[in-house]
Write a protein that holds these residues in place. Structure first.
Motif, PDB file in Angstrom:
ATOM      1  N   ASP A 222      -5.087   6.885   0.699  1.00  0.00           N
ATOM      2  CA  ASP A 222      -4.589   5.673   0.049  1.00  0.00           C
ATOM      3  C   ASP A 222      -4.509   5.923  -1.467  1.00  0.00           C
ATOM      4  O   ASP A 222      -5.525   6.070  -2.148  1.00  0.00           O
ATOM      5  CB  ASP A 222      -5.529   4.496   0.346  1.00  0.00           C
ATOM      6  N   VAL A 223      -3.278   6.004  -1.981  1.00  0.00           N
ATOM      7  CA  VAL A 223      -3.077   6.272  -3.421  1.00  0.00           C
ATOM      8  C   VAL A 223      -2.412   5.073  -4.098  1.00  0.00           C
ATOM      9  O   VAL A 223      -1.711   5.225  -5.101  1.00  0.00           O
ATOM     10  CB  VAL A 223      -2.227   7.546  -3.616  1.00  0.00           C
ATOM     11  N   THR A 224      -2.657   3.876  -3.547  1.00  0.00           N
ATOM     12  CA  THR A 224      -2.014   2.678  -4.089  1.00  0.00           C
ATOM     13  C   THR A 224      -2.333   2.480  -5.561  1.00  0.00           C
ATOM     14  O   THR A 224      -1.449   2.257  -6.383  1.00  0.00           O
ATOM     15  CB  THR A 224      -2.438   1.443  -3.285  1.00  0.00           C
ATOM     16  N   GLN A 225      -3.630   2.554  -5.897  1.00  0.00           N
ATOM     17  CA  GLN A 225      -4.027   2.302  -7.286  1.00  0.00           C
ATOM     18  C   GLN A 225      -3.438   3.352  -8.222  1.00  0.00           C
ATOM     19  O   GLN A 225      -2.961   3.020  -9.317  1.00  0.00           O
ATOM     20  CB  GLN A 225      -5.561   2.284  -7.392  1.00  0.00           C
ATOM     21  N   GLN A 226      -3.483   4.628  -7.793  1.00  0.00           N
ATOM     22  CA  GLN A 226      -2.921   5.679  -8.632  1.00  0.00           C
ATOM     23  C   GLN A 226      -1.417   5.486  -8.819  1.00  0.00           C
ATOM     24  O   GLN A 226      -0.876   5.684  -9.920  1.00  0.00           O
ATOM     25  CB  GLN A 226      -3.194   7.060  -8.029  1.00  0.00           C
ATOM     26  N   HIS A 227      -0.744   5.086  -7.717  1.00  0.00           N
ATOM     27  CA  HIS A 227       0.702   4.891  -7.793  1.00  0.00           C
ATOM     28  C   HIS A 227       1.054   3.730  -8.719  1.00  0.00           C
ATOM     29  O   HIS A 227       1.962   3.840  -9.557  1.00  0.00           O
ATOM     30  CB  HIS A 227       1.258   4.631  -6.400  1.00  0.00           C
ATOM     31  N   ILE A 228       0.322   2.603  -8.584  1.00  0.00           N
ATOM     32  CA  ILE A 228       0.580   1.444  -9.438  1.00  0.00           C
ATOM     33  C   ILE A 228       0.314   1.796 -10.888  1.00  0.00           C
ATOM     34  O   ILE A 228       1.063   1.417 -11.799  1.00  0.00           O
ATOM     35  CB  ILE A 228      -0.270   0.247  -8.981  1.00  0.00           C
ATOM     36  N   ALA A 229      -0.795   2.549 -11.123  1.00  0.00           N
ATOM     37  CA  ALA A 229      -1.112   2.960 -12.496  1.00  0.00           C
ATOM     38  C   ALA A 229      -0.021   3.871 -13.056  1.00  0.00           C
ATOM     39  O   ALA A 229       0.368   3.755 -14.220  1.00  0.00           O
ATOM     40  CB  ALA A 229      -2.470   3.665 -12.529  1.00  0.00           C
ATOM     41  N   ALA A 230       0.482   4.788 -12.211  1.00  0.00           N
ATOM     42  CA  ALA A 230       1.545   5.683 -12.663  1.00  0.00           C
ATOM     43  C   ALA A 230       2.820   4.903 -12.969  1.00  0.00           C
ATOM     44  O   ALA A 230       3.525   5.193 -13.939  1.00  0.00           O
ATOM     45  CB  ALA A 230       1.815   6.748 -11.598  1.00  0.00           C
TER      46      ALA A 230
ATOM     47  N   ARG B  29       0.848  -1.199   0.000  1.00  0.00           N
ATOM     48  CA  ARG B  29       0.000   0.000   0.000  1.00  0.00           C
ATOM     49  C   ARG B  29       0.882   1.247   0.000  1.00  0.00           C
ATOM     50  O   ARG B  29       1.972   1.280   0.596  1.00  0.00           O
ATOM     51  CB  ARG B  29      -0.914   0.032   1.237  1.00  0.00           C
ATOM     52  N   TYR B  30       0.383   2.293  -0.693  1.00  0.00           N
ATOM     53  CA  TYR B  30       1.094   3.571  -0.768  1.00  0.00           C
ATOM     54  C   TYR B  30       0.161   4.683  -0.302  1.00  0.00           C
ATOM     55  O   TYR B  30      -1.042   4.673  -0.612  1.00  0.00           O
ATOM     56  CB  TYR B  30       1.570   3.826  -2.201  1.00  0.00           C
ATOM     57  N   TRP B  31       0.744   5.663   0.419  1.00  0.00           N
ATOM     58  CA  TRP B  31      -0.065   6.690   1.071  1.00  0.00           C
ATOM     59  C   TRP B  31       0.496   8.083   0.790  1.00  0.00           C
ATOM     60  O   TRP B  31       1.706   8.279   0.680  1.00  0.00           O
ATOM     61  CB  TRP B  31      -0.093   6.466   2.592  1.00  0.00           C
ATOM     62  N   GLN B  32      -0.437   9.033   0.717  1.00  0.00           N
ATOM     63  CA  GLN B  32      -0.094  10.452   0.646  1.00  0.00           C
ATOM     64  C   GLN B  32      -0.596  11.086   1.944  1.00  0.00           C
ATOM     65  O   GLN B  32      -1.798  11.165   2.177  1.00  0.00           O
ATOM     66  CB  GLN B  32      -0.775  11.109  -0.558  1.00  0.00           C
ATOM     67  N   LEU B  33       0.315  11.516   2.826  1.00  0.00           N
ATOM     68  CA  LEU B  33      -0.048  12.036   4.146  1.00  0.00           C
ATOM     69  C   LEU B  33       0.129  13.546   4.202  1.00  0.00           C
ATOM     70  O   LEU B  33       1.138  14.078   3.722  1.00  0.00           O
ATOM     71  CB  LEU B  33       0.807  11.393   5.246  1.00  0.00           C
ATOM     72  N   THR B  34      -0.853  14.210   4.798  1.00  0.00           N
ATOM     73  CA  THR B  34      -0.771  15.643   5.045  1.00  0.00           C
ATOM     74  C   THR B  34      -1.015  15.887   6.529  1.00  0.00           C
ATOM     75  O   THR B  34      -1.933  15.308   7.117  1.00  0.00           O
ATOM     76  CB  THR B  34      -1.807  16.416   4.222  1.00  0.00           C
ATOM     77  N   HIS B  35      -0.189  16.721   7.121  1.00  0.00           N
ATOM     78  CA  HIS B  35      -0.353  17.100   8.523  1.00  0.00           C
ATOM     79  C   HIS B  35      -0.860  18.542   8.579  1.00  0.00           C
ATOM     80  O   HIS B  35      -0.240  19.445   8.009  1.00  0.00           O
ATOM     81  CB  HIS B  35       0.964  16.975   9.291  1.00  0.00           C
ATOM     82  N   HIS B  36      -2.009  18.735   9.242  1.00  0.00           N
ATOM     83  CA  HIS B  36      -2.628  20.056   9.359  1.00  0.00           C
ATOM     84  C   HIS B  36      -2.498  20.554  10.805  1.00  0.00           C
ATOM     85  O   HIS B  36      -2.810  19.810  11.753  1.00  0.00           O
ATOM     86  CB  HIS B  36      -4.119  19.990   8.997  1.00  0.00           C
ATOM     87  N   PRO B  37      -2.081  21.812  11.008  1.00  0.00           N
ATOM     88  CA  PRO B  37      -2.031  22.354  12.379  1.00  0.00           C
ATOM     89  C   PRO B  37      -3.431  22.810  12.823  1.00  0.00           C
ATOM     90  O   PRO B  37      -4.171  23.425  12.065  1.00  0.00           O
ATOM     91  CB  PRO B  37      -1.073  23.528  12.239  1.00  0.00           C
ATOM     92  N   ILE B  38      -3.796  22.508  14.078  1.00  0.00           N
ATOM     93  CA  ILE B  38      -5.029  23.014  14.700  1.00  0.00           C
ATOM     94  C   ILE B  38      -4.582  23.994  15.786  1.00  0.00           C
ATOM     95  O   ILE B  38      -3.948  23.585  16.767  1.00  0.00           O
ATOM     96  CB  ILE B  38      -5.888  21.891  15.299  1.00  0.00           C
TER      97      ILE B  38
END
Length: 421
Positions: free
Chosen positions: A124-132, A99-108
């Motif tokens: 979860d960007v697994t499918q997009q990553h595999i397609a790329a 599995r491949y992930w795109q993580l963003t951390h937001h400050p509160i």
């Protein structure tokens, strides 16, 4: 009277949000996560709440370092940070899944700008990553194939050229340019005609223009000036490439140096004529005539072309040179009619062609004629070959005596051209 304001259970609302959310304290302690995050991470809240994120969700050291740096950036800048793509595999029904992930951390932040929480939103960007990845691999394969094609065109032992649909030559491979000693810009359009022998230029121009106008295959022999000033005979062929609508999109042509073969054929024919004259001389010249015949026989036998003589209406093999016999190493040809010696060839229309030449006297020239040849006499195993050949009638004492066959096998050249196309 205003409607009463109902109390909101924000924790329940947070957990029910449609997405993956992980709420962290500024020091990285796991405070809460959404239901979808729990389901995706395959870890119950009881095992993650109150623990440091790296203890609750262990990963490889490199990923942990990238996570820490992103969170630290949020702590320092109070701005959201999106991490580079990371790999974090999960247990699935079929074992560990990539599995491949795109993580963003937001400050509160609070009203004074102090950091209260860090909200992590994994995607979860697994499918997009595999397609790329698949797209990148396909693109690389295309680039490799294009490079391979360019390499083949540059190194084939053939003078390659292409032309636009209207007949303007626009490309010549390095072999052509090295042969003529000219730059590409000096050969494009119709400038290539300037390097032809003056006696051949108009004839070749006319044949090329007729092929372009009619969209028919092009074949011509002419003398081309080499870089050292010598004119060499070459055989040039071209085929039109058509699109899905049948329109010509380009022309692809190739030329081979046949100068030595052509000179050899001329010498053989001249020698044959001389032999006929010698045979009419008086008996006192018999020994010299026999000597000459042996010389010419040797020339025929050692010639790189495929040569044979078929005598009479039955086309009986009277002479077969070494190159011709090598096509049929385990067969006795001389003394047998072609239909008996080479039955598989007879069934492919060759007998009809020979009969036509024998009866009419019109020379037949075949180019890249496909023939199926038995590997061994009587064997069902066949091989595909392509041949350029000439059937020419010959006479003795004014009467038709038989047919002389002169041929070259061009199987490798046809295969190379088909691979290129």
């Amino acid at each position: 009277m205003p409607a009463p304001v109902l109390p909101v259970d924000y924790q329940q609302l947070f957990r029910a949000l449609p997405g993956l959310y992980l709420l962290l304290a500024p020091d990285g302690t796991v405070l809460d996560n959404s239901d979808q995050h729990v389901a995706s991470a395959l870890a119950p809240r009881s095992q993650t709440l109150g623990r440091n994120i790296f203890d609750a969700y262990p990963s490889d050291p490199r990923s942990q370092e990238e996570l820490f740096q992103s969170q630290e950036k949020v702590r320092q800048t109070r701005q959201a940070d999106t991490m580079p793509l990371i790999r974090y595999d999960l247990d699935g029904p079929n074992g560990r899944e990539e599995r491949y992930w795109q993580l963003t951390h937001h400050p509160i932040l609070d009203d004074q700008g102090n950091l209260l929480y860090i909200l992590q939103t994994p995607q979860d960007v697994t499918q997009q990553h595999i397609a790329a990845q698949a797209t990148a691999e396909a693109q690389q394969q295309l680039v490799d194939e294009q490079e391979r094609t360019r390499f083949v065109l540059a190194n084939l032992p053939v003078l390659i050229w292409t032309a636009t649909p209207d007949g303007q030559r626009d490309f010549f491979n390095p072999r052509w340019l090295n042969f003529t000693g000219k730059e590409l810009a000096e050969q494009q359009g119709y400038q290539w005609l300037n390097d032809l022998h003056p006696d051949d230029q108009e004839r070749v121009r006319t044949q090329w223009q007729q092929a372009v106008e009619n969209g028919t295959p092009y074949q011509v022999e002419y003398r081309l000036r080499r870089h050292d000033g010598q004119y060499r005979w070459i055989l040039s062929r071209a085929q039109a490439r058509r699109d899905a609508n049948g329109q010509i999109s380009m022309w692809v042509g190739g030329a081979t140096d046949i100068h030595d073969q052509k000179m050899l054929v001329q010498e053989i024919l001249e020698a044959n004529e001389q032999q006929a004259l010698l045979s009419e001389q008086a008996y006192q010249n018999y020994q010299r005539a026999e000597s000459q015949r042996a010389i010419y026989h040797g020339l025929f036998m050692q010639a790189p072309a495929l040569i044979c003589i078929l005598r009479g209406p039955e086309h009986q093999f009277e002479f077969v040179n070494t190159a011709y016999q090598s096509l049929f190493p385990d067969r006795q040809l001389v003394g047998r009619p072609l239909q008996e010696a080479l039955p598989e060839v007879s069934r492919q229309g060759i007998i009809e062609l020979l009969d036509g030449v024998y009866q009419t006297g019109e020379t037949y020239i075949g180019n890249e004629v496909p023939l199926q040849l038995q590997l061994h006499e009587g064997s069902p195993e066949m091989r595909q070959g392509y041949f350029n050949f000439t059937y020419q009638q010959f006479k003795e004492y004014g009467q038709v005596a038989g047919i002389m066959v002169f041929a070259f096998e061009v199987t490798e050249l046809v295969a190379a051209r088909k691979a290129r196309e």
